[in-house]
Design a protein around this motif. Structure first.
Motif, short mmCIF file in Angstrom:
data_model
loop_
_atom_site.label_atom_id
_atom_site.label_comp_id
_atom_site.label_asym_id
_atom_site.label_seq_id
_atom_site.Cartn_x
_atom_site.Cartn_y
_atom_site.Cartn_z
N THR A 103 0.81 -1.21 0.00
CA THR A 103 0.00 0.00 0.00
C THR A 103 0.84 1.26 0.00
OG1 THR A 103 -1.59 1.30 1.27
CG2 THR A 103 -0.22 -0.20 2.52
N ARG A 104 0.35 2.24 -0.74
CA ARG A 104 0.92 3.57 -0.67
C ARG A 104 -0.14 4.44 -0.01
NH1 ARG A 104 0.34 7.95 -3.95
NH2 ARG A 104 1.98 9.50 -3.83
N HIS A 105 0.02 4.65 1.29
CA HIS A 105 -0.71 5.69 2.01
C HIS A 105 -2.19 5.43 2.29
CE1 HIS A 105 3.00 7.19 0.73
NE2 HIS A 105 2.65 8.14 -0.08
N ARG A 106 -2.63 4.20 2.39
CA ARG A 106 -3.96 3.92 2.92
C ARG A 106 -3.94 2.54 3.58
NH1 ARG A 106 -9.00 5.35 2.28
NH2 ARG A 106 -9.05 4.56 4.40
N ILE A 107 -4.88 2.35 4.49
CA ILE A 107 -5.16 1.01 4.99
C ILE A 107 -6.57 0.69 4.50
CG2 ILE A 107 -5.49 -0.42 7.05
CD1 ILE A 107 -3.57 1.48 8.51
N PRO A 108 -6.78 -0.49 3.91
CA PRO A 108 -8.11 -0.79 3.35
C PRO A 108 -9.23 -0.61 4.39
CG PRO A 108 -6.54 -2.44 2.66
CD PRO A 108 -5.83 -1.57 3.65
N ASP A 189 -6.58 6.58 9.31
CA ASP A 189 -6.21 5.16 9.34
C ASP A 189 -5.42 4.76 10.58
OD1 ASP A 189 -7.49 4.53 6.99
OD2 ASP A 189 -5.72 4.87 5.74
N ASN A 190 -4.94 5.74 11.35
CA ASN A 190 -4.10 5.39 12.51
C ASN A 190 -4.74 4.38 13.46
OD1 ASN A 190 -2.14 7.08 11.54
ND2 ASN A 190 -1.84 8.18 13.46
N PRO A 191 -6.04 4.55 13.81
CA PRO A 191 -6.63 3.59 14.75
C PRO A 191 -6.63 2.15 14.23
CG PRO A 191 -7.98 5.56 14.61
CD PRO A 191 -6.95 5.66 13.52
N LYS A 192 -6.62 1.98 12.88
CA LYS A 192 -6.62 0.62 12.32
C LYS A 192 -5.29 -0.09 12.56
CE LYS A 192 -9.45 2.12 8.43
NZ LYS A 192 -9.29 2.42 6.99
N MET A 193 -4.22 0.69 12.82
CA MET A 193 -2.90 0.07 13.06
C MET A 193 -2.85 -0.59 14.43
SD MET A 193 -0.08 2.68 11.59
CE MET A 193 -0.03 3.00 9.83
N ASN A 194 -3.62 -0.05 15.37
CA ASN A 194 -3.59 -0.56 16.73
C ASN A 194 -4.27 -1.93 16.81
OD1 ASN A 194 -3.25 -0.53 19.59
ND2 ASN A 194 -5.40 0.06 19.77
N ASP A 195 -3.59 -2.90 17.42
CA ASP A 195 -4.17 -4.22 17.67
C ASP A 195 -4.68 -4.88 16.39
OD1 ASP A 195 -4.71 -6.25 19.47
OD2 ASP A 195 -6.79 -5.63 19.75
N TYR A 211 10.81 -1.22 9.06
CA TYR A 211 10.28 -1.39 10.40
C TYR A 211 8.97 -2.15 10.33
CZ TYR A 211 8.17 3.29 9.33
OH TYR A 211 7.55 4.37 8.75
N ALA A 212 8.44 -2.55 11.49
CA ALA A 212 7.31 -3.49 11.46
C ALA A 212 6.45 -3.37 12.70
CB ALA A 212 7.85 -4.92 11.36
N LEU A 213 5.22 -3.81 12.54
CA LEU A 213 4.28 -3.96 13.66
C LEU A 213 3.76 -5.39 13.60
CD1 LEU A 213 2.17 -0.70 13.21
CD2 LEU A 213 3.93 -1.09 14.94
N LYS A 218 0.34 -2.67 20.29
CA LYS A 218 -0.28 -1.43 20.78
C LYS A 218 0.30 -0.24 20.02
CE LYS A 218 -0.77 1.06 25.15
NZ LYS A 218 -0.21 1.10 26.52
N VAL A 219 -0.56 0.47 19.30
CA VAL A 219 -0.14 1.62 18.52
C VAL A 219 -1.05 2.80 18.88
CG1 VAL A 219 0.23 2.53 16.19
CG2 VAL A 219 0.56 0.10 16.62
N ILE A 220 -0.49 3.78 19.58
CA ILE A 220 -1.29 4.90 20.07
C ILE A 220 -0.86 6.18 19.37
CG2 ILE A 220 -1.91 6.22 22.15
CD1 ILE A 220 -2.89 3.29 22.15
#
Lengths: 281, 191
Positions: A103-108, A189-195, A211-213, A218-220
């Protein structure tokens, strides 16, 4: 295409990137340096993401590539064709069918599921870079978890604008340790990264960082008690499918101020419209 | 040199190392779960096929490897011939290590500035002690039977306390590979 090694990169390069990926997963949010290679596309077109995808993709994978949520823009189409050609990988535009989504700059919009891997193309991986240009200094700041400068920047935003003005590449804190750049995704999209149940990998080709998650990390998003983090809200639904609560693109329709708002995620939009059409029959 | 040293590598280096890497990546992303290694490698005994496949996938001339004394000359020669990795006797210099007992002493745990420059340990073991795991990659808490002694929970807690520095562990048994990144909290549930 027997003239290229499987997935374009040579095996020594893939091994080096794979070792970096494993350390990135072991230290969530920490930027692992890697020996980024020249790719057959310019920097800024996703060379980091492409190298990560090339190092993980196998013949059983199904690849989806999106650019700002869209499957059919030049960047997405060319990267998808690249991998279909050099890795003989099946491609799709469906979020649910894909095993790897670059992806370039979005989370589905469609929630990701366990086992899926999201690969981000990252232009500037260092969240502190625009505040402190020296790599020697930012490295020490990360080593000491010294992120006061970032909080000052957010505070100055509030002092000047009355709110935190950053709308994309909004900094996040990973597992209470590393401040990380989520790549220039809208803060929506930030909240979608958490958990997230999916594995998230980030590749920056020009800046030579990975880098990776891991899943369920936990991503705040950074904020203040009196100025809590908020995502963008849209006053109207998507003009094409009627979805609400999704990220919309503004599309200018004429030169007299006419505009419409439509889903940035084309797969989501098509899916909702197909479901509507089916329900109407 | 024994002829067996020349045998037992991957038949298709690109695809075999890709499938093995994905097993390792999944293992470290979901600590405590078992991920089968399907690529076929045939290292000399006592090194198992899955451990052999992992060495073929991750090692090269840039990664000095430390091998436990249980792995004799045939394994050492096979590793160097197949991967190009120099075998070192100095634990602190090793990027990778192959262990037969969970002894973490002396390996490089990286620095605060470069925590990624720590060693990755590959432990060959079988058995099942019940543990509970938490941390990144685990949704809440996960129960897992790991081939580790109960007292290992304390050893691992010391490693975890160093975060972001620390060692990462791959446990390789007959079933496949289990990952234990430095972030994983390990509690022994049998005591």
């Amino acid at each position: 295409m027997t003239t290229y090694n499987f997935a374009y990169l040579d095996e020594a390069t893939k091994r080096m990137i794979r070792r970096a990926l494993l350390k990135a997963v072991a230290i969530p949010g920490y930027q692992v340096p890697f020996a980024s290679r020249e790719m057959p596309m310019p920097y800024g077109w996703g060379t980091g993401g492409v190298q990560v995808t090339a190092s993980i993709t196998g013949p059983d994978d199904v690849l989806k590539v999106i650019d700002q949520g869209s499957d059919d823009t030049t960047n997405a189409v060319s990267i998808r064709q690249f991998f279909a050609r050099v890795a003989d990988v099946a491609t799709t535009t469906s979020t649910t069918e894909a095993t790897i989504i670059q992806t370039r700059h979005r989370i589905p919009e469609t929630p990701l599921s366990p086992g899926q891997i999201l690969v981000y193309q990252v232009p500037i991986p260092e969240p502190l870079r625009l505040l402190e240009p020296r790599e020697t200094e930012t490295r020490i700041m990360h080593a000491l978890a010294e992120y006061g400068l970032m909080h000052v920047k957010l505070y100055e935003d509030i002092a000047k604008h009355g709110r935190i003005a950053k709308t994309y590449a909004y900094p996040v804190l990973v597992e209470d340790r590393y401040v990380m750049d989520p790549s220039p995704t809208p803060k929506f999209d930030n909240p979608k990264m958490n958990d997230s149940p999916a594995l998230q990998l980030f590749g920056a080709g020009r800046e030579k960082r990975i880098y990776a998650l891991p899943p369920h990390t936990k991503v705040i998003s950074l904020d203040f008690e009196d100025h809590p983090f908020e995502v963008q809200r849209f006053t109207e639904p998507c003009a094409l499918c009627g979805s609400t609560g999704v990220y919309l693109d503004e599309i200018v329709t004429d030169d007299r101020g006419g505009r419409m708002y439509a889903c940035s995620d084309t797969d989501w939009c098509e899916r909702v419209r197909a479901a509507r059409a089916e329900a109407a029959e | 040199m024994d002829a067996a040293v020349l045998e037992g590598g991957f038949a298709d280096a690109a695809r075999d190392s890709q499938s093995t890497f994905r097993a390792i990546l999944s293992a470290l992303s979901e600590p405590g779960t078992v991920h089968p290694v399907t690529a076929v490698a045939a290292p000399p005994a006592p090194l198992g096929p899955a451990a052999g496949a992992i060495l073929l996938t991750l090692l090269d001339q840039e990664t000095p490897v430390w091998l436990a004394p249980a792995f004799g000359a045939p394994v050492r020669e096979w590793t160097t011939f197949q991967t190009g990795a120099p075998v070192t006797e100095d634990r602190a210099a090793a990027r990778f290590a192959v262990l037969d007992t969970p002894d973490l002493a002396g390996f490089d745990r990286g620095s605060d500035a470069y925590p990624d420059r720590s060693a990755t340990l590959i432990l060959t073991a079988d058995g099942a002690t019940p543990f509970a795991l938490a941390g990144p990659g685990v949704d809440g808490r996960r129960a897992a039977a790991l081939p580790l002694p109960a007292a290992f929970a304390e050893t691992w807690a010391e490693n975890r306390a160093l975060f972001p520095r620390g060692l990462d562990l791959l446990i390789v048994g007959g079933e496949g590979v289990i990952g234990l990144p430095r972030t994983t909290e390990l509690l022994c549930t049998s005591r």
